[in-house]
Design a protein around this motif. Structure first.
Motif, PDB file in Angstrom:
ATOM      1  N   ARG A 207      18.396  -5.164  10.509  1.00  0.00           N
ATOM      2  CA  ARG A 207      18.318  -6.049  11.667  1.00  0.00           C
ATOM      3  C   ARG A 207      18.272  -5.173  12.904  1.00  0.00           C
ATOM      4  N   PRO A 208      17.837  -5.712  14.088  1.00  0.00           N
ATOM      5  CA  PRO A 208      17.929  -4.927  15.325  1.00  0.00           C
ATOM      6  C   PRO A 208      19.357  -4.453  15.547  1.00  0.00           C
ATOM      7  N   LYS A 209      19.524  -3.215  15.958  1.00  0.00           N
ATOM      8  CA  LYS A 209      20.845  -2.616  16.118  1.00  0.00           C
ATOM      9  C   LYS A 209      21.703  -3.449  17.063  1.00  0.00           C
ATOM     10  N   GLY A 210      22.929  -3.732  16.617  1.00  0.00           N
ATOM     11  CA  GLY A 210      23.865  -4.493  17.433  1.00  0.00           C
ATOM     12  C   GLY A 210      23.611  -5.981  17.442  1.00  0.00           C
ATOM     13  N   ALA A 211      22.730  -6.460  16.536  1.00  0.00           N
ATOM     14  CA  ALA A 211      22.418  -7.892  16.513  1.00  0.00           C
ATOM     15  C   ALA A 211      22.506  -8.436  15.090  1.00  0.00           C
ATOM     16  N   PRO A 212      23.704  -8.404  14.465  1.00  0.00           N
ATOM     17  CA  PRO A 212      23.835  -8.979  13.120  1.00  0.00           C
ATOM     18  C   PRO A 212      23.661 -10.487  13.159  1.00  0.00           C
ATOM     19  N   GLU A 213      23.159 -11.033  12.065  1.00  0.00           N
ATOM     20  CA  GLU A 213      22.983 -12.479  12.018  1.00  0.00           C
ATOM     21  C   GLU A 213      24.345 -13.155  11.941  1.00  0.00           C
ATOM     22  N   GLU A 214      24.555 -14.145  12.792  1.00  0.00           N
ATOM     23  CA  GLU A 214      25.846 -14.816  12.859  1.00  0.00           C
ATOM     24  C   GLU A 214      25.927 -15.904  11.793  1.00  0.00           C
ATOM     25  N   VAL A 215      27.077 -15.934  11.114  1.00  0.00           N
ATOM     26  CA  VAL A 215      27.298 -16.931  10.064  1.00  0.00           C
ATOM     27  C   VAL A 215      28.653 -17.598  10.287  1.00  0.00           C
TER      28      VAL A 215
END
Length: 405
Positions: A207-215
């Motif tokens: 994923r783009p660095k510092g942008a994990p998918e929120e769950v």
């Protein structure tokens, strides 16, 4: 500028180039030059401890090579400095070992026996045992003892059946015979049920660095989306598979319906001259060896396709040897690692796009049919099944043939 200020100024200009020994010698020399009260004044001016300045004065008076050898590179006398922890408290290693051993030999009343063995908890417990130690030092001591962080490993299979190896050999022989006769051999099983929605999925993905998918924080089942029940069929000879993603219950009707969909979608075309179908399956679940509904549904399917269905179940506790587990399901899990399974459609697409270097291909479809639980098969219905059991473990090995040719 008075003598003390001059001495302080000289020390500050030289201190960057001085090691521990030379610093105390320089300060001691300045204190001696100042005369009475010089030690106190230099201690205030430089921040050096009075005892250290006293040590420097003794070294100035004792100019033997053993005590002052600037070419040796040593800054302290032999045995100088703080004692090592293991020299002060040699028993600490044994006490620590008692706390972290798999079988605790220490006090059974110790609270650590029932708590997480973190470094801080271990340090606290050692302190109560008389060893004043920090958590970071505990980490170094554990490393010295040969300990490291370990996860659980699934290796224990429980009690094994005495005929386990013979059953494996029998399955292997039956599979070879079926393949040599150009008949289909399939491995079937239910994959782990999956929560559908914005939930955490094990593993990592780019994923783009510092942008994990929120769950979602909590894994409560979404009443509208529910769960997904993937049931798979793996074709051993052709390295292809079929997966039905069910939205209702994982029952024997659902299992056999998935086999039926595989046959009419893939198997019938691949095996136009088939005279029998062989199934290898686990001993439990919706395709369990003791499940009456599983055999009743196979009887219906056998009547449809017009030839016998041979079934061989793996012995209890040996499900990992089922081909579908390490030939198909593991690759599906790798393909969707770290990705929330937000809808049934996404699950179907992720399964269908799973491939391997060995050429694995999978077809997948959503199954919205209702499969009620609690269906009972009466003795009369069960006795009407055209089943022939093998002499060797007939509960594991049997053939269900069409009721009419």
């Amino acid at each position: 500028m008075n003598n003390i200020e001059l001495a302080k100024h000289r020390f500050e200009m030289l201190s960057w180039a001085l090691d521990e020994k030379l610093k105390r010698l320089v300060v001691a020399a300045e204190a001696k030059t100042l005369g009475r009260g010089g030690i106190t004044q230099m201690a205030k001016a430089t921040g050096m401890a009075r005892i250290t300045i006293h040590s420097g004065l003794k070294e100035l008076e004792d100019k033997s090579p053993e005590s002052v050898d600037l070419l040796s590179g040593k800054t302290r006398r032999a045995g100088g400095g703080r004692k090592k922890l293991l020299e002060i408290a040699p028993a600490i290693l044994e006490d620590l070992k008692k706390l972290v051993e798999p079988t605790t030999r220490g006090d059974p009343e110790s609270p650590l026996l029932w708590t997480c063995k973190s470094l801080r908890n271990l340090a606290t417990e050692l302190t109560t045992m008389g060893h004043k130690v920090s958590h970071s030092t505990v980490g170094l001591l554990l490393e010295k003892l040969g300990y490291s962080l370990q996860a659980n490993r699934k290796t224990l299979e429980g009690s094994s059946n005495p005929d386990r190896n013979e059953q494996f050999e029998l399955i292997n022989k039956k599979v070879k015979d079926a393949l040599s006769a150009s008949n289909p051999v399939i491995s079937v099983d239910t994959k782990k049920k999956e929560l559908v929605g914005q939930y955490k999925n094990s593993g990592k993905t780019y994923r783009p660095k510092g942008a994990p998918e929120e769950v979602k924080v909590y894994d409560f089942v979404d009443e509208e989306l529910g769960r997904a029940n993937p049931y798979g069929v793996y074709d051993v000879a052709n390295n292809v598979g079929w997966v039905s993603v069910g939205t209702d219950h994982d029952t024997s009707s659902f299992a056999v319906d998935t086999i039926r969909k595989w046959w009419y979608s893939m198997g019938e075309e691949m095996y136009p001259t088939a005279t029998e179908l062989m199934i290898t399956a686990d001993g439990g679940g919706s395709n369990g060896s003791r499940v009456r509904l599983w055999k009743k549904e196979l009887q219906k399917f056998s009547d449809e396709i017009g030839f016998p269905i041979k079934v061989s179940h793996f012995p209890p506790g040996t499900s990992k040897w089922n081909k579908i587990e390490h030939k198909m399901f593991c690759h599906i899990s790798m393909n969707w690692r770290g990705r929330p399974l937000v809808s049934h459609e996404i699950i179907v697409n992720l399964i269908a796009n799973t491939t391997t270097k060995t050429g694995l291909k999978i077809q997948a479809a959503l199954n919205n049919n209702i499969y009620p639980t609690g269906i009972k098969v009466s003795d009369e219905e069960f006795n009407s099944i055209n089943i022939a059991r093998d002499e060797f473990h007939g509960e594991w090995n049997y053939v269900i043939s069409p009721k009419s040719p």
